[in-house]
Design a protein around this motif. Structure first.
Motif, PDB file in Angstrom:
ATOM      1  N   CYS A 143     -41.083 -13.239   9.952  1.00  0.00           N
ATOM      2  CA  CYS A 143     -41.186 -13.631   8.540  1.00  0.00           C
ATOM      3  C   CYS A 143     -40.725 -15.058   8.341  1.00  0.00           C
ATOM      4  O   CYS A 143     -39.871 -15.347   7.496  1.00  0.00           O
ATOM      5  N   GLY A 144     -41.290 -15.960   9.158  1.00  0.00           N
ATOM      6  CA  GLY A 144     -41.121 -17.379   8.891  1.00  0.00           C
ATOM      7  C   GLY A 144     -42.042 -17.782   7.752  1.00  0.00           C
ATOM      8  O   GLY A 144     -42.394 -16.982   6.885  1.00  0.00           O
ATOM      9  N   MET A 145     -42.479 -19.024   7.774  1.00  0.00           N
ATOM     10  CA  MET A 145     -43.276 -19.530   6.657  1.00  0.00           C
ATOM     11  C   MET A 145     -44.567 -18.728   6.452  1.00  0.00           C
ATOM     12  O   MET A 145     -44.897 -18.332   5.332  1.00  0.00           O
ATOM     13  N   MET A 146     -45.303 -18.461   7.533  1.00  0.00           N
ATOM     14  CA  MET A 146     -46.557 -17.730   7.387  1.00  0.00           C
ATOM     15  C   MET A 146     -46.298 -16.255   7.083  1.00  0.00           C
ATOM     16  O   MET A 146     -47.012 -15.648   6.289  1.00  0.00           O
ATOM     17  N   GLY A 147     -45.277 -15.689   7.701  1.00  0.00           N
ATOM     18  CA  GLY A 147     -44.935 -14.302   7.413  1.00  0.00           C
ATOM     19  C   GLY A 147     -44.592 -14.103   5.949  1.00  0.00           C
ATOM     20  O   GLY A 147     -44.986 -13.100   5.332  1.00  0.00           O
ATOM     21  N   GLN A 148     -43.886 -15.066   5.365  1.00  0.00           N
ATOM     22  CA  GLN A 148     -43.540 -14.961   3.945  1.00  0.00           C
ATOM     23  C   GLN A 148     -44.764 -15.102   3.055  1.00  0.00           C
ATOM     24  O   GLN A 148     -44.850 -14.472   1.998  1.00  0.00           O
ATOM     25  N   LEU A 178     -49.387  -2.630  11.018  1.00  0.00           N
ATOM     26  CA  LEU A 178     -48.447  -3.647  11.465  1.00  0.00           C
ATOM     27  C   LEU A 178     -49.076  -5.027  11.345  1.00  0.00           C
ATOM     28  O   LEU A 178     -50.297  -5.185  11.474  1.00  0.00           O
ATOM     29  N   LEU A 179     -48.226  -6.023  11.112  1.00  0.00           N
ATOM     30  CA  LEU A 179     -48.640  -7.425  11.079  1.00  0.00           C
ATOM     31  C   LEU A 179     -47.728  -8.221  11.991  1.00  0.00           C
ATOM     32  O   LEU A 179     -46.500  -8.179  11.843  1.00  0.00           O
ATOM     33  N   ILE A 180     -48.306  -8.964  12.932  1.00  0.00           N
ATOM     34  CA  ILE A 180     -47.545  -9.876  13.784  1.00  0.00           C
ATOM     35  C   ILE A 180     -47.706 -11.287  13.242  1.00  0.00           C
ATOM     36  O   ILE A 180     -48.821 -11.820  13.200  1.00  0.00           O
ATOM     37  N   ALA A 181     -46.601 -11.903  12.823  1.00  0.00           N
ATOM     38  CA  ALA A 181     -46.598 -13.287  12.350  1.00  0.00           C
ATOM     39  C   ALA A 181     -45.452 -14.055  13.010  1.00  0.00           C
ATOM     40  O   ALA A 181     -44.842 -14.935  12.408  1.00  0.00           O
ATOM     41  N   SER A 182     -45.161 -13.698  14.243  1.00  0.00           N
ATOM     42  CA  SER A 182     -44.076 -14.312  15.011  1.00  0.00           C
ATOM     43  C   SER A 182     -44.577 -15.591  15.683  1.00  0.00           C
ATOM     44  O   SER A 182     -45.776 -15.896  15.644  1.00  0.00           O
ATOM     45  N   PRO A 183     -43.692 -16.377  16.330  1.00  0.00           N
ATOM     46  CA  PRO A 183     -44.150 -17.552  17.067  1.00  0.00           C
ATOM     47  C   PRO A 183     -45.238 -17.206  18.091  1.00  0.00           C
ATOM     48  O   PRO A 183     -45.250 -16.132  18.680  1.00  0.00           O
ATOM     49  N   ASN A 184     -46.136 -18.152  18.299  1.00  0.00           N
ATOM     50  CA  ASN A 184     -47.356 -17.912  19.075  1.00  0.00           C
ATOM     51  C   ASN A 184     -47.129 -17.275  20.436  1.00  0.00           C
ATOM     52  O   ASN A 184     -47.866 -16.362  20.841  1.00  0.00           O
ATOM     53  N   ALA A 220     -49.218 -17.952  -4.189  1.00  0.00           N
ATOM     54  CA  ALA A 220     -48.786 -17.002  -3.153  1.00  0.00           C
ATOM     55  C   ALA A 220     -48.887 -17.565  -1.749  1.00  0.00           C
ATOM     56  O   ALA A 220     -48.406 -16.922  -0.797  1.00  0.00           O
ATOM     57  N   GLY A 221     -49.504 -18.738  -1.581  1.00  0.00           N
ATOM     58  CA  GLY A 221     -49.633 -19.262  -0.221  1.00  0.00           C
ATOM     59  C   GLY A 221     -50.338 -20.595  -0.178  1.00  0.00           C
ATOM     60  O   GLY A 221     -50.765 -21.141  -1.212  1.00  0.00           O
ATOM     61  N   ASP A 222     -50.482 -21.118   1.024  1.00  0.00           N
ATOM     62  CA  ASP A 222     -51.006 -22.469   1.238  1.00  0.00           C
ATOM     63  C   ASP A 222     -52.456 -22.484   1.691  1.00  0.00           C
ATOM     64  O   ASP A 222     -52.934 -23.520   2.162  1.00  0.00           O
ATOM     65  N   THR A 268     -55.505 -15.719   2.322  1.00  0.00           N
ATOM     66  CA  THR A 268     -54.632 -14.681   2.866  1.00  0.00           C
ATOM     67  C   THR A 268     -54.768 -13.394   2.058  1.00  0.00           C
ATOM     68  O   THR A 268     -54.802 -12.290   2.621  1.00  0.00           O
ATOM     69  N   PHE A 269     -54.878 -13.522   0.744  1.00  0.00           N
ATOM     70  CA  PHE A 269     -55.072 -12.338  -0.102  1.00  0.00           C
ATOM     71  C   PHE A 269     -56.402 -11.651   0.214  1.00  0.00           C
ATOM     72  O   PHE A 269     -56.448 -10.430   0.406  1.00  0.00           O
ATOM     73  N   TYR A 270     -57.477 -12.423   0.255  1.00  0.00           N
ATOM     74  CA  TYR A 270     -58.796 -11.822   0.486  1.00  0.00           C
ATOM     75  C   TYR A 270     -58.883 -11.190   1.872  1.00  0.00           C
ATOM     76  O   TYR A 270     -59.529 -10.154   2.052  1.00  0.00           O
ATOM     77  N   GLN A 271     -58.218 -11.787   2.832  1.00  0.00           N
ATOM     78  CA  GLN A 271     -58.161 -11.190   4.164  1.00  0.00           C
ATOM     79  C   GLN A 271     -57.452  -9.842   4.134  1.00  0.00           C
ATOM     80  O   GLN A 271     -57.903  -8.864   4.737  1.00  0.00           O
ATOM     81  N   HIS A 272     -56.341  -9.764   3.395  1.00  0.00           N
ATOM     82  CA  HIS A 272     -55.601  -8.506   3.308  1.00  0.00           C
ATOM     83  C   HIS A 272     -56.394  -7.428   2.575  1.00  0.00           C
ATOM     84  O   HIS A 272     -56.281  -6.242   2.912  1.00  0.00           O
TER      85      HIS A 272
END
Length: 364
Positions: free
Chosen positions: A12-17, A70-76, A310-312, A317-321
């Motif tokens: 839950c870094g920047m993209m996770g948030q 599950l969602l993975i948004a950790s470092p690459n 909600a994001g950059d 990101t919303f439409y993807q979800h």
């Protein structure tokens, strides 16, 4: 399937948030569990999703009930090993942030996961779902009569600070042409409906991060590049990347040309970076320029302000979800497969190699 889809979030870094804020906008989803080892980022995530249970390991998160995806948004560099742990322990429907992997040696492990995984795996390629790019994709064949030339320009801000500064080094990020640009290589394949056969590139670190030091190391991440790809269809594509051009009116400019004409998508950067003294941020546009009769036709593609907040990524990101959530509930199909994610990274790695060696890299 329950009426509400329960997400487990890994990283839950920047993209996770950004994912947390967009999941909160879905009427039938909630964040049930979060694993974020950095205390500061965990606190920020908890502020966004106060009802989520916080865990100190992926192992513990995977035991959480109820959990539907599950969602993975950790470092690459952690993506493949975390996918392996999930596959071995609790293979739920999975959304994995790009890039899917960072090193050629991980491909065999990735393919082994994909062969045995009993649930859907969706690779997060948000740029596909930006409203102006969606319109571009919908109209590209009609506007061009079949794309022969495709150009993607991203002129943007430098890499932002990330936990542990992992995005400053190729060994953790995969390199700029993997970390940042796999999005654009994915778009090339999607728009051209073909795969590349040759890649040429010139790239380097000209301006950014040269005065930074981390444990006595200087970042080796590139900040600018030209990449040319030739596709099996006969089409050519070029990427023009500059990461010290944040003064631009539009961050992404995508142009496709064919025998009938040209189409462009003009996409502004994050609204939070737009200088307030210049007034309202620019609105995304799609421009169609036929050869006959001549005369560009411009359409504005505004994005819901709630999604911009909600994001950059211009609401993508919303439409993807929305689409991923439907797949979790057994409706719809995965739109960005493991193979799509693999091929996008393969193009990035080939471009890194071409630029490093000064040679043409063949992909077939």
């Amino acid at each position: 399937m329950a009426d509400v889809v329960n997400y487990g979030i890994i990283g839950c870094g920047m993209m996770g948030q950004e994912h947390l804020r967009n999941i909160a906008l879905l009427p039938n989803a909630r964040v049930a569990a979060i694993y974020e080892p950095d205390a500061y980022m965990a606190g920020a995530a908890k502020a966004i999703a106060p009802n989520a249970t916080m865990y100190h390991s992926l192992w513990d998160l995977l035991a959480h009930e109820p959990l539907d995806c599950l969602l993975i948004a950790s470092p690459n560099h952690l993506h493949v090993s975390q996918m392996e742990e999930i596959a071995a322990r609790r293979p739920l429907p999975l959304l994995v942030e790009k890039p899917l992997y960072t090193e050629p040696g991980e491909v065999e492990r990735l393919e082994a996961i994909a062969r045995r995984y009993p649930a859907p795996i969706w690779v997060a390629m948000e740029y596909r779902y930006m409203p102006p790019i969606q319109t571009f994709i919908d109209e590209v064949e009609r506007a061009t009569g079949g794309v022969t030339m495709l150009t993607i320009r991203e002129h943007r801000f430098p890499f932002l600070k990330k936990v542990g500064n992992w995005n400053r080094f190729n060994r953790w990020s995969g390199g700029t042409l993997v970390e940042k640009c796999c999005h654009f290589f994915d778009l090339m394949r999607l728009i051209l409906k073909s795969d590349p056969v040759r890649i040429m590139a010139s790239a380097g670190q000209a301006v950014n991060h040269l005065d930074e030091r981390y444990n006595e190391e200087t970042p080796d991440i590139w900040d600018s590049a030209y990449v040319i790809a030739e596709f099996a269809s006969g089409a050519r594509a070029m990427l023009d990347l500059c990461m010290y051009a944040e003064g631009s009116r539009y961050q992404e400019e995508i142009t496709a040309v064919g025998p009938k004409g040209k189409i462009e998508a003009l996409v502004p950067g994050p609204s939070r970076f737009w200088p307030t003294h210049l007034g309202a941020p620019p609105v995304p546009q799609v421009v169609v320029s036929p050869r006959e009769p001549k005369g560009p036709q411009t359409v504005e593609i505004p994005v819901d302000p709630k999604l911009l907040e909600a994001g950059d990524h211009n609401g993508s990101t919303f439409y993807q979800h929305v689409r991923f959530n439907a797949v979790v509930q057994g409706r719809g199909d995965v739109e960005v497969t493991v193979e799509d994610g693999r091929r996008a990274v393969a193009m990035g790695l080939a471009a890194q190699e071409a630029a490093s060696l000064g040679e043409v890299v063949r992909l077939v």
